[in-house]
Structure formats: C-alpha cells, structure tokens
Design a protein around this motif. Sequence first.
Motif, mmCIF file in Angstrom:
data_model
loop_
_atom_site.group_PDB
_atom_site.id
_atom_site.type_symbol
_atom_site.label_atom_id
_atom_site.label_comp_id
_atom_site.label_asym_id
_atom_site.label_seq_id
_atom_site.Cartn_x
_atom_site.Cartn_y
_atom_site.Cartn_z
ATOM 1 N N GLY A 170 0.802 -1.213 0.000
ATOM 2 C CA GLY A 170 0.000 0.000 0.000
ATOM 3 C C GLY A 170 0.836 1.263 0.000
ATOM 4 O O GLY A 170 0.390 2.300 0.485
ATOM 5 N N LEU A 171 2.047 1.215 -0.492
ATOM 6 C CA LEU A 171 2.984 2.344 -0.544
ATOM 7 C C LEU A 171 3.370 2.872 0.836
ATOM 8 O O LEU A 171 3.780 4.020 0.975
ATOM 9 N N ASP A 172 3.236 2.021 1.865
ATOM 10 C CA ASP A 172 3.747 2.395 3.183
ATOM 11 C C ASP A 172 5.269 2.381 3.128
ATOM 12 O O ASP A 172 5.872 1.675 2.332
ATOM 13 N N VAL A 173 5.896 3.166 3.995
ATOM 14 C CA VAL A 173 7.353 3.226 4.056
ATOM 15 C C VAL A 173 7.793 2.804 5.451
ATOM 16 O O VAL A 173 7.229 3.243 6.454
ATOM 17 N N GLY A 174 8.801 1.918 5.473
ATOM 18 C CA GLY A 174 9.364 1.495 6.748
ATOM 19 C C GLY A 174 10.820 1.920 6.836
ATOM 20 O O GLY A 174 11.502 2.032 5.816
ATOM 21 N N GLN A 175 11.293 2.179 8.054
ATOM 22 C CA GLN A 175 12.692 2.564 8.220
ATOM 23 C C GLN A 175 13.222 1.982 9.517
ATOM 24 O O GLN A 175 12.537 1.971 10.541
ATOM 25 N N GLU A 176 14.454 1.483 9.422
ATOM 26 C CA GLU A 176 15.141 0.961 10.608
ATOM 27 C C GLU A 176 16.513 1.615 10.675
ATOM 28 O O GLU A 176 17.137 1.878 9.651
ATOM 29 N N SER A 177 16.980 1.891 11.909
ATOM 30 C CA SER A 177 18.260 2.583 12.097
ATOM 31 C C SER A 177 19.249 1.687 12.826
ATOM 32 O O SER A 177 18.859 0.832 13.629
ATOM 33 N N ASP A 178 20.542 1.915 12.553
ATOM 34 C CA ASP A 178 21.649 1.181 13.178
ATOM 35 C C ASP A 178 21.394 -0.330 13.162
ATOM 36 O O ASP A 178 21.264 -0.984 14.197
ATOM 37 N N VAL A 179 21.349 -0.868 11.940
ATOM 38 C CA VAL A 179 21.010 -2.276 11.726
ATOM 39 C C VAL A 179 22.277 -3.060 11.417
ATOM 40 O O VAL A 179 23.067 -2.670 10.556
ATOM 41 N N ALA A 180 22.456 -4.189 12.124
ATOM 42 C CA ALA A 180 23.586 -5.078 11.828
ATOM 43 C C ALA A 180 23.314 -5.789 10.510
ATOM 44 O O ALA A 180 22.204 -6.258 10.253
ATOM 45 N N LEU A 181 24.320 -5.836 9.661
ATOM 46 C CA LEU A 181 24.198 -6.479 8.358
ATOM 47 C C LEU A 181 24.696 -7.917 8.448
ATOM 48 O O LEU A 181 25.614 -8.188 9.206
ATOM 49 N N PRO A 182 24.178 -8.846 7.716
ATOM 50 C CA PRO A 182 23.109 -8.766 6.723
ATOM 51 C C PRO A 182 21.732 -8.661 7.381
ATOM 52 O O PRO A 182 21.529 -9.069 8.520
ATOM 53 N N TRP A 183 20.792 -8.116 6.616
ATOM 54 C CA TRP A 183 19.428 -7.876 7.087
ATOM 55 C C TRP A 183 18.471 -8.314 5.974
ATOM 56 O O TRP A 183 18.789 -8.197 4.786
ATOM 57 N N SER A 184 17.279 -8.811 6.320
ATOM 58 C CA SER A 184 16.281 -9.161 5.301
ATOM 59 C C SER A 184 14.880 -8.973 5.865
ATOM 60 O O SER A 184 14.671 -9.015 7.078
ATOM 61 N N LYS A 185 13.941 -8.764 4.968
ATOM 62 C CA LYS A 185 12.535 -8.603 5.348
ATOM 63 C C LYS A 185 11.678 -9.100 4.184
ATOM 64 O O LYS A 185 11.941 -8.782 3.037
ATOM 65 N N ASP A 186 10.632 -9.875 4.521
ATOM 66 C CA ASP A 186 9.686 -10.375 3.521
ATOM 67 C C ASP A 186 8.348 -9.683 3.703
ATOM 68 O O ASP A 186 7.852 -9.540 4.822
ATOM 69 N N ILE A 187 7.746 -9.255 2.576
ATOM 70 C CA ILE A 187 6.479 -8.536 2.595
ATOM 71 C C ILE A 187 5.581 -9.106 1.499
ATOM 72 O O ILE A 187 6.050 -9.395 0.394
ATOM 73 N N ALA A 188 4.288 -9.244 1.788
ATOM 74 C CA ALA A 188 3.296 -9.614 0.773
ATOM 75 C C ALA A 188 2.611 -8.334 0.310
ATOM 76 O O ALA A 188 1.969 -7.655 1.095
ATOM 77 N N MET A 189 2.783 -7.981 -0.979
ATOM 78 C CA MET A 189 2.195 -6.757 -1.531
ATOM 79 C C MET A 189 0.961 -7.098 -2.345
ATOM 80 O O MET A 189 0.959 -8.042 -3.117
ATOM 81 N N ASP A 190 -0.087 -6.285 -2.174
ATOM 82 C CA ASP A 190 -1.270 -6.401 -3.011
ATOM 83 C C ASP A 190 -1.713 -4.998 -3.399
ATOM 84 O O ASP A 190 -1.038 -4.031 -3.088
ATOM 85 N N GLY A 191 -2.833 -4.885 -4.087
ATOM 86 C CA GLY A 191 -3.298 -3.584 -4.546
ATOM 87 C C GLY A 191 -2.767 -3.281 -5.937
ATOM 88 O O GLY A 191 -2.038 -4.073 -6.536
ATOM 89 N N LEU A 192 -3.147 -2.146 -6.471
ATOM 90 C CA LEU A 192 -2.735 -1.780 -7.822
ATOM 91 C C LEU A 192 -1.279 -1.331 -7.898
ATOM 92 O O LEU A 192 -0.574 -1.632 -8.847
ATOM 93 N N ALA A 193 -0.803 -0.581 -6.898
ATOM 94 C CA ALA A 193 0.562 -0.059 -6.909
ATOM 95 C C ALA A 193 1.485 -1.064 -6.236
ATOM 96 O O ALA A 193 1.442 -1.238 -5.027
ATOM 97 N N LYS A 194 2.304 -1.714 -7.038
ATOM 98 C CA LYS A 194 3.263 -2.688 -6.510
ATOM 99 C C LYS A 194 4.677 -2.165 -6.771
ATOM 100 O O LYS A 194 5.460 -2.771 -7.478
ATOM 101 N N PHE A 195 4.955 -1.007 -6.187
ATOM 102 C CA PHE A 195 6.271 -0.381 -6.321
ATOM 103 C C PHE A 195 7.118 -0.785 -5.126
ATOM 104 O O PHE A 195 6.672 -0.707 -3.993
ATOM 105 N N MET A 196 8.359 -1.206 -5.397
ATOM 106 C CA MET A 196 9.260 -1.650 -4.339
ATOM 107 C C MET A 196 10.521 -0.788 -4.347
ATOM 108 O O MET A 196 11.037 -0.463 -5.415
ATOM 109 N N SER A 197 10.978 -0.445 -3.158
ATOM 110 C CA SER A 197 12.245 0.280 -3.063
ATOM 111 C C SER A 197 12.945 -0.098 -1.763
ATOM 112 O O SER A 197 12.296 -0.382 -0.756
ATOM 113 N N LEU A 198 14.264 -0.116 -1.829
ATOM 114 C CA LEU A 198 15.103 -0.431 -0.675
ATOM 115 C C LEU A 198 16.337 0.449 -0.767
ATOM 116 O O LEU A 198 16.992 0.529 -1.806
#
Length: 166
Positions: free
Chosen positions: A97-125
């Motif tokens: 739904g075009l929500d934006v998430g942000q995390e700070s001071d993250v130890a690498l490697p990092w991963s996140k899985d999301i199920a997207m629906d709706g008309l706008a399926k834009f992804m950015s990282l």
Amino acid sequence: MSVPQQPYGQQPPPYGQQPPGGYPPHGGYPQPPKKKKVWPWVLGGILLVLLLIIGGCVALVGSVANEIDNESKRVVNVSYEAGGTGTASSITYSGSGLDVGQESDVALPWSKDIAMDGLAKFMSLSVMAGVDGGQVSCKITADGKVIAEEQASGQFATATCSGTAD
C-alpha cells in the motif's frame, strides 16, 4: 376522333403491346414497376453499426475493469535483502500500500519479507553505510525474480534499489 373499340369477344392485345391501329389500350400507357424504398434498409444498417460499436465499447470497458480487479487482488511476495560490512546507519523500504518502513543502526546482513497487493506494486530499498564507512548492498526479489540489486562503498555510501512487480 374516337378511340377504336375492340370487337365483341375479341381479347385486348398482350400487356405492353399496342393494338392494331397504333393507339394504347383504354387506361393509357403501361406504368413502370414501383421502385422499392431503400431508406429503411440504410437506416437499419446505420442502427446496426451503431449497436455493434456500442456493444464493443461496453465489452472493452468490462474487460479492462476485470483486469484492474484481478491486478488489485494479485499478491506478490517481496523479499528485501541488505548486505555489507558492519552496521547500516539506516535501511528504508516500501511496504504494501505504498507504506514506508525505516530501521536505524542495523547489523548487516538484514532481510525482510512482505506480501504486496493492490494496484501499486512499487518496491524500493535503500541501505546507507554509517560514519565508519564500509560496503553496503541491496537486493529486491519479487516472487523469486530479482527486480534490482546495487552496491556502494565508503563513508555514508548508499545502495538504492527500486522497481515494480510485473
């Protein structure tokens, strides 16, 4: 002058022929056959064409509406991955739904899985290195297909990935 009369019992000449003596039979010259009216056929043809055009437009609009409905219900499984050395000062990603998430001071490697629906399926990282620098990378996968990947290195280096699910 008088019109000659047929003798009693004699039949008049066949239709379209003149009797002997050269005069037309009683009633005048034969009339040509009546022409059939064309305008009802032309009007009917025009109405049929208009009806077909309107029907085609209704079918097209219905088909497009169905495709939009199917796309809005389609779910895409998105996997965000951030890699590199050390700690990322910030990781910013788009959600469903075009929500934006942000995390700070993250130890690498990092991963996140999301199920997207709706008309706008834009992804950015976006993955940003900290003040200590280092190497950072980003990778977006949608339903097992790699959409984008990027690397950057240095102080406050930023790796940015984006794309859409087809």
